[in-house]
Motif scaffolding. Structure first.
Motif, mmCIF file in Angstrom:
data_model
loop_
_atom_site.group_PDB
_atom_site.id
_atom_site.type_symbol
_atom_site.label_atom_id
_atom_site.label_comp_id
_atom_site.label_asym_id
_atom_site.label_seq_id
_atom_site.Cartn_x
_atom_site.Cartn_y
_atom_site.Cartn_z
ATOM 1 N N GLY A 1 -162.374 -5.399 34.092
ATOM 2 C CA GLY A 1 -163.075 -4.840 32.950
ATOM 3 C C GLY A 1 -162.736 -3.397 32.658
ATOM 4 N N ASP A 2 -162.002 -2.736 33.564
ATOM 5 C CA ASP A 2 -161.561 -1.367 33.274
ATOM 6 C C ASP A 2 -160.643 -1.369 32.059
ATOM 7 N N THR A 3 -160.748 -0.325 31.257
ATOM 8 C CA THR A 3 -159.813 -0.123 30.156
ATOM 9 C C THR A 3 -158.839 0.974 30.539
ATOM 10 N N LEU A 4 -157.550 0.663 30.504
ATOM 11 C CA LEU A 4 -156.506 1.633 30.802
ATOM 12 C C LEU A 4 -155.837 2.052 29.499
ATOM 13 N N VAL A 5 -155.671 3.352 29.320
ATOM 14 C CA VAL A 5 -154.918 3.874 28.180
ATOM 15 C C VAL A 5 -153.521 4.187 28.687
ATOM 16 N N ASN B 1 -156.903 12.994 38.546
ATOM 17 C CA ASN B 1 -156.886 12.293 39.840
ATOM 18 C C ASN B 1 -156.912 10.772 39.645
ATOM 19 N N LEU B 2 -156.110 10.298 38.723
ATOM 20 C CA LEU B 2 -156.097 8.866 38.428
ATOM 21 C C LEU B 2 -155.669 8.035 39.627
ATOM 22 N N GLY B 3 -154.821 8.595 40.463
ATOM 23 C CA GLY B 3 -154.339 7.850 41.621
ATOM 24 C C GLY B 3 -155.431 7.454 42.583
ATOM 25 N N GLU B 4 -156.549 8.176 42.576
ATOM 26 C CA GLU B 4 -157.649 7.892 43.497
ATOM 27 C C GLU B 4 -158.621 6.847 42.956
ATOM 28 N N VAL B 5 -158.432 6.441 41.702
ATOM 29 C CA VAL B 5 -159.352 5.479 41.094
ATOM 30 C C VAL B 5 -159.048 4.078 41.606
ATOM 31 N N ARG B 6 -160.096 3.384 42.052
ATOM 32 C CA ARG B 6 -159.946 2.002 42.499
ATOM 33 C C ARG B 6 -160.172 1.081 41.298
ATOM 34 N N ARG C 1 -160.971 4.107 31.715
ATOM 35 C CA ARG C 1 -162.388 4.061 31.344
ATOM 36 C C ARG C 1 -163.053 3.027 32.244
ATOM 37 N N GLN C 2 -163.961 3.505 33.069
ATOM 38 C CA GLN C 2 -164.567 2.653 34.082
ATOM 39 C C GLN C 2 -166.056 2.966 34.184
ATOM 40 N N GLY C 3 -166.877 1.922 34.046
ATOM 41 C CA GLY C 3 -168.318 2.109 34.203
ATOM 42 C C GLY C 3 -168.910 3.129 33.263
ATOM 43 N N GLY C 4 -168.360 3.245 32.048
ATOM 44 C CA GLY C 4 -168.880 4.197 31.094
ATOM 45 C C GLY C 4 -168.343 5.600 31.247
ATOM 46 N N GLY D 1 -153.836 -5.855 40.802
ATOM 47 C CA GLY D 1 -154.189 -4.600 41.456
ATOM 48 C C GLY D 1 -155.682 -4.344 41.568
ATOM 49 N N LEU D 2 -156.515 -5.356 41.315
ATOM 50 C CA LEU D 2 -157.954 -5.159 41.414
ATOM 51 C C LEU D 2 -158.355 -4.764 42.833
ATOM 52 N N LYS D 3 -159.298 -3.834 42.934
ATOM 53 C CA LYS D 3 -159.841 -3.308 44.195
ATOM 54 C C LYS D 3 -158.881 -2.340 44.884
ATOM 55 N N ARG D 4 -157.716 -2.089 44.284
ATOM 56 C CA ARG D 4 -156.753 -1.164 44.891
ATOM 57 C C ARG D 4 -156.739 0.153 44.143
ATOM 58 N N LYS D 5 -156.445 1.234 44.873
ATOM 59 C CA LYS D 5 -156.292 2.522 44.207
ATOM 60 C C LYS D 5 -155.016 2.510 43.373
ATOM 61 N N LEU D 6 -155.068 3.212 42.251
ATOM 62 C CA LEU D 6 -153.913 3.221 41.348
ATOM 63 C C LEU D 6 -152.675 3.760 42.043
ATOM 64 N N LYS D 7 -152.837 4.761 42.933
ATOM 65 C CA LYS D 7 -151.684 5.339 43.603
ATOM 66 C C LYS D 7 -151.023 4.357 44.562
ATOM 67 N N ASN D 8 -151.782 3.351 45.009
ATOM 68 C CA ASN D 8 -151.224 2.339 45.912
ATOM 69 C C ASN D 8 -150.698 1.113 45.172
#
Length: 523
Positions: free
Chosen positions: A275-279, A266-271, A257-260, A235-242
């Motif tokens: 290296g992202d950390t997901l809880v 609005n997690l669905g809008e995050v691309r 957790r992304q870029g500090g 799912g890299l480069k994709r929004k979570l909602k997609n």
């Protein structure tokens, strides 16, 4: 300036922009540029594919399997647990016991599995003894980088430079050649970390999910899990909602957790990015299914990544094989051994191939899944690096830049040119990737040495160090990305400690390299 130089400059500029913007994986970016060079007649098809048969590149692939065998054996985790102090330890004392051991391991193993194994152990230990894990995770990453500077196999960049040297008929690097400069850098670097990290690194940043919530989830059979997205996450480069994460993995994303930054709304809008950390909130089936996956670099509630049950004899066999590989490759380079076995080149390629195959036979890693443990993108990047280096030489661009470096260095001569080449290589590795930095810097090192009429070895050593010693940004090295999410670090946390580290390592390198490898007249 002829057309070929202009064409190569434009292509390389486009490559750098693409790598910085991170729209595609580095391997496909470099491969695209190499194909364009071939189509334009800058390099031949033979030059384009030469890197794919280079022993240095293949050695990197074999070492991925060796590192995986060590990781899955559980031997590293056993050792580090014995090294961690108990209750009442201070940050300084714990770092003094831990960081030199980390550097020693990373001198002989891929840095990423060392951090992936150690980070959750250290995070759990820090919580147990009441110390902030933020004082240990960035130092953990930096210690692995420093250790990787000490040996030929410490990082893939060293093997890239070694492969390029042998590709041009030069002797190449021996196992411990880099230790002459790597050990002083490691000692100074670790001393700086221990003296300053207590003040420069932040205090503990509490997780968004409180212990009470975690306990409530566990009571219902579900618990909080932290995962770091690897390069193979689909799912890299994709929004979570997609990207239907819950349907694919049976877990619900509660925090990113992304870029500090810590994102909880609005997690669905995050691309999603590597290296992202997901809880997550997940059950035990998630950990069992994906704990040994190349999709995630996983940390579960601060506990170690689950691995396959491994009998004790396999743990010690894995370490024994590693030691035999290191000693064999070192002894194999001795003149007496070369004379005794003239028909066999007993170098690191020779012994890493044997070690990887024996580990597969002993099932230290699942032999049916061996391809998943190799980072193919890194191998393609390395292979393409050889073609890019050839294009810079064939077009005349490398010679043109070398003339510029000679002119700018002025009265400082070769020493000034060394410092300038180091700084340029370091800047590239902080912005893009270490192997691409080495690819661009190698022909410049070769041509610059030729302009001064000196042995190119000091310049080769400088780019080995500069291309690997990226401390100032989380994107400069993959291990920095891993600990950023695990420790809830901000981008500025890396700047505070990393910029001084960059300057210190550069000063030590530029000061010592010409003393160890003098600017002797070229043979």
């Amino acid at each position: 300036m002829n057309f070929e130089i202009v064409f190569v400059v434009c292509c390389l500029a486009a490559m750098l922009v693409a790598l910085i913007r991170d729209k595609m994986r580095p391997g496909i970016v470099l491969l695209s540029v190499v194909v364009v060079f071939m189509a334009a007649g800058i390099i031949t098809p033979k030059q384009m594919v030469a890197g794919f048969s280079n022993r240095g590149m293949i050695t990197v692939g074999l070492l991925f399997l060796v590192s995986e065998g060590i990781r899955q054996s559980g031997a590293l985790g056993t050792v580090v647990k014995k090294m961690l102090p108990g209750a009442g330890a201070t940050v300084g004392r714990a770092q003094l016991r831990l960081l030199p051991i980390v550097s020693a391991f990373s001198a002989f193993l891929n840095n990423t599995p060392v951090v992936v194994i150690f980070a959750p152990i250290i995070k759990n230990w820090a919580k147990r003894v009441g110390l902030p894990c933020t004082k240990f995770l960035i130092p953990l990453s930096y210690a692995t980088i420093l250790g990787g500077l000490c040996t030929l196999i410490g990082t893939s960049t060293n093997l890239v430079v070694h492969g390029m040297m042998t590709d041009r008929g030069l002797p190449g690097l021996k196992m411990f050649d880099l230790a002459y400069i790597g050990l002083p850098i490691t000692i100074v670097g670790l001393a700086f970390i221990m003296l300053t990290s207590k003040k420069l690194l932040p205090a503990e940043r509490p997780d968004t999910f409180e212990d009470e919530e975690a306990e409530a989830q566990e009571a219902s059979g579900r618990h909080v899990v932290e995962v770091v997205l690897a390069s193979r996450f689909p799912g890299l480069k994709r929004k979570l909602k997609n990207f239907d994460f819950k349907r694919r993995y049976g877990a619900e994303v509660k925090e990113i957790r992304q870029g500090g930054q810590v994102i909880t709304e609005n997690l669905g809008e995050v691309r999603l990015q590597q290296g992202d950390t997901l809880v997550l909130v997940a059950d035990d089936a998630f950990t069992r299914t994906w704990g040994d996956s190349s999709v995630f670099l996983m940390m579960t509630n601060g506990r170690e990544i689950p691995t396959r049950p491994m009998p004790a004899w396999k743990k010690w066999t894995a370490l024994a094989l590693l030691i035999v590989m290191i000693v064999g490759a070192t002894v194999g380079e001795l003149p007496a051994v070369k004379e005794r076995f003239p028909g066999v080149k007993m170098d690191m390629f020779f012994f890493s191939a044997i070690t990887a195959v024996v580990m597969a036979w002993l099932k230290l890693f699942p032999p049916k899944k061996y391809t998943k443990y190799i980072s193919w993108d890194i191998l393609i990047t390395i292979a393409c690096a050889f073609a890019i280096s050839a294009a810079m030489e064939e077009s005349g661009l490398a010679a043109l830049i070398a003339n510029f470096i000679k002119g700018v260095s002025g009265s400082l001569g070769a020493w000034g040119a060394l410092a300038l080449l180091y700084a340029v290589t370091l800047l590239i590795t902080e912005l893009i990737t270490n192997n691409a930095a080495a690819a661009l810097a190698f022909p410049l090192a070769l041509e610059t040495a030729a302009k001064f009429g000196v042995d190119p070895m000091p310049f080769f050593i400088a780019i080995c160090i500069a291309a690997s010693a990226g401390f100032a940004t989380p994107i400069g090295y993959q291990t920095n990305l891993i600990v950023q999410g695990a420790g809830n670090y901000k981008f500025t946390d890396f700047i505070k400690v990393g910029v001084p580290m960059d300057l210190i390592v550069m000063a030590v390198s530029v000061g010592l390299i010409p003393l160890i490898w003098p600017f002797a007249p070229a043979a």
